[in-house]
Design a protein around this motif. Structure first.
Motif, short mmCIF file in Angstrom:
data_model
loop_
_atom_site.label_atom_id
_atom_site.label_comp_id
_atom_site.label_asym_id
_atom_site.label_seq_id
_atom_site.Cartn_x
_atom_site.Cartn_y
_atom_site.Cartn_z
N SER A 4 0.84 -1.22 0.00
CA SER A 4 0.00 0.00 0.00
C SER A 4 0.87 1.26 0.00
CB SER A 4 -0.99 0.00 1.17
OG SER A 4 -0.32 -0.02 2.40
N LEU A 7 2.07 1.65 -3.62
CA LEU A 7 0.96 2.13 -4.46
C LEU A 7 0.69 3.61 -4.20
CD1 LEU A 7 -1.28 1.56 -6.50
CD2 LEU A 7 -2.71 0.80 -4.59
N ASN A 11 1.05 6.43 -7.04
CA ASN A 11 -0.08 7.30 -7.37
C ASN A 11 0.31 8.77 -7.28
OD1 ASN A 11 -2.09 5.46 -8.10
ND2 ASN A 11 -2.85 5.22 -6.01
N TRP A 27 -5.96 1.48 -5.05
CA TRP A 27 -5.98 0.83 -6.35
C TRP A 27 -6.98 1.50 -7.29
CZ3 TRP A 27 -2.84 -1.85 -9.09
CH2 TRP A 27 -3.29 -2.44 -10.26
N TRP A 93 2.31 -5.36 -5.76
CA TRP A 93 1.32 -4.30 -5.54
C TRP A 93 0.79 -3.75 -6.86
CZ3 TRP A 93 2.40 0.41 -7.64
CH2 TRP A 93 3.72 0.62 -8.04
N THR A 112 -3.59 -7.94 -11.92
CA THR A 112 -4.64 -7.06 -11.42
C THR A 112 -4.84 -5.85 -12.33
OG1 THR A 112 -3.01 -6.11 -9.92
CG2 THR A 112 -4.51 -7.72 -8.99
N SER A 116 -8.30 -5.17 -14.22
CA SER A 116 -9.02 -3.97 -13.81
C SER A 116 -9.23 -2.97 -14.94
CB SER A 116 -8.26 -3.26 -12.69
OG SER A 116 -8.12 -4.08 -11.57
#
Length: 169
Positions: A4, A7, A11, A27, A93, A112, A116
């Motif tokens: 986390s 990530l 971001n 996410w 991640w 993922t 996604s």
């Protein structure tokens, strides 16, 4: 917990390079900004430059990336071996669980990002810029082979081979 933090850091880096802050967190923010990135950049070269800039920042900046590239050119087999060993723990991640399938190969068992987004976004924002970044910037040729049907992706690092001199060189 480390996932986390990575990530969150990525971001924030993407916000700087995209000029867009998602109203979501975690996410969902990453996926939302990826859709924004896909819509904003119609020129694939400009998109690749933006993705590359995010990768460089995430990996510690231009100086660190240059050092990593020099290491990979000097010790190509060691570099590919290290990447194959470290990538599953360091990038879970971003893409999900991975397993080593060979000396220089990994399999992302359920990506993922691909799951996604869409195959087109995977190709434009992940596959092409990531292959270019590893090959051209880090001097570790990389091939990603996503399977949209299963959301698996084959990852193959190839030891760096310096370009052969052309005729008359």
């Amino acid at each position: 917990m480390l996932d986390s933090l990575f990530l969150k850091k990525f971001n924030e880096i993407r916000v700087r390079h995209l000029g867009y802050r998602s109203p979501y967190e975690g996410w969902e923010a990453f996926v939302d900004s990826s859709f924004h990135e896909d819509r904003r950049f119609t020129d694939d070269r400009e998109l690749a430059r933006t993705v590359r800039a995010s990768y460089v920042d995430f990996m510690g900046g231009p100086r660190t990336v240059r050092l990593l590239g020099r290491f990979a050119r000097r010790f190509p087999r060691t570099a590919t071996r290290l990447l194959t060993l470290l990538t599953p723990g360091l990038f879970r991640w971003l893409v999900g669980p991975m397993e080593r399938t060979g000396k220089h190969e990994l399999r992302i068992t359920g990506c993922t990002f691909l799951g996604s987004t869409t195959p087109a976004i995977c190709h434009r924002i992940c596959k092409v810029p990531t292959e270019e970044y590893f090959t051209d910037t880090l001097s570790v040729p990389l091939t990603l082979t996503p399977d949209p049907r299963t959301t698996e992706c084959r990852v193959e690092f190839t030891p760096y081979a310096p370009p052969k001199p052309g005729p008359g060189a």
